[in-house]
Enzyme design. Sequence first.
Site, short mmCIF file in Angstrom:
data_model
loop_
_atom_site.label_atom_id
_atom_site.label_comp_id
_atom_site.label_asym_id
_atom_site.label_seq_id
_atom_site.Cartn_x
_atom_site.Cartn_y
_atom_site.Cartn_z
N ASN A 106 0.86 -1.19 0.00
CA ASN A 106 0.00 0.00 0.00
C ASN A 106 0.89 1.23 0.00
OD1 ASN A 106 -2.45 1.51 0.24
ND2 ASN A 106 -2.01 1.80 2.40
N HIS A 108 0.98 5.25 1.36
CA HIS A 108 0.30 6.14 2.30
C HIS A 108 0.96 7.52 2.24
CE1 HIS A 108 -2.13 7.14 5.75
NE2 HIS A 108 -1.08 7.73 6.27
N ASP A 144 -2.84 0.77 8.01
CA ASP A 144 -1.61 1.57 7.86
C ASP A 144 -0.51 1.12 8.84
OD1 ASP A 144 -2.95 3.04 5.93
OD2 ASP A 144 -3.62 4.56 7.35
C1 GRF Z 1 -2.73 8.62 -2.83
O1 GRF Z 1 -2.46 9.83 -2.21
C2 GRF Z 1 -2.34 7.46 -1.96
O2 GRF Z 1 -1.27 7.74 -1.11
C3 GRF Z 1 -3.59 7.24 -1.13
O3 GRF Z 1 -4.64 7.48 -2.01
C4 GRF Z 1 -4.24 8.39 -3.02
C5 GRF Z 1 -4.57 7.77 -4.35
O4 GRF Z 1 -4.39 8.66 -5.43
N1 GRF Z 1 -3.58 5.91 -0.56
P1 GRF Z 1 -4.52 8.17 -6.93
O5 GRF Z 1 -5.90 7.53 -7.08
O6 GRF Z 1 -3.42 7.17 -7.18
O7 GRF Z 1 -4.39 9.38 -7.77
#
Ligand code: GRF
Length: 200
Positions: A106, A108, A144
């Site tokens: 993931n 974050h 997380d």
């Molecule tokens: C990103 O900021 C990521 O860190 C979080 O969700 C957002 C997704 O953005 N988990 P995108 O859909 O990849 O533009």
Amino acid sequence: MNIAVFVSGNGTNLEAIIDAVSRDEIKAKIALVVSDNKDAYALERAKKAGIDTFILSSKGFKKREDYDKEIIKELEKKNIQLIVLAGFMRLMSGYFVKKYKHKIMNIHPALLPSFKGTHSIKDAFEYGVKKTGVTVHFVDEELDHGSIILQESVDVDENDTLDTLEEKIHKVEHKLYPEAIKLFTENKLKIEDRKVKIKD
Ligand code: GRF
């Protein structure tokens, strides 16, 4: 190696991964994009890149595990070996996490373990931190929380607004996520206790 990318929204991280694969930096195939949201713009990006998509709304599923089992069927059909969560707005069940232990990543938008949750950029900005950043981690049963693969810090300057900070964070995300995926596909990540070591 076959990768599945899970999305719910815009998909800019998906796009960055697609680009890294097409530049041959990541030597793997994005075999499937999974979404819980049929309107996610990320699905347009997947279609444009010729990637198969699987859309499954969580409506009608009583248990998280039942929803995840439907997804697992699709992952098995495509022989998926790495799952990349990129803005996927659902928590995976314990069943799913156990089945793909150390095979789910993931991203974050904060330096974990600070600012967990869904509004971390805003939370960090409003808290007044001088540094925040991006974390790529393996997914475990807690939100997380899994082992950290890569982290990069981002300075918060006095003239930053939430918008400019978001921009800086996303720019780092689009570099860091492909890097972490590349390391995984090259079998360079070694997990000891909860520490991820990078082999050279
Ligand atoms: C990103 O900021 C990521 O860190 C979080 O969700 C957002 C997704 O953005 N988990 P995108 O859909 O990849 O533009």
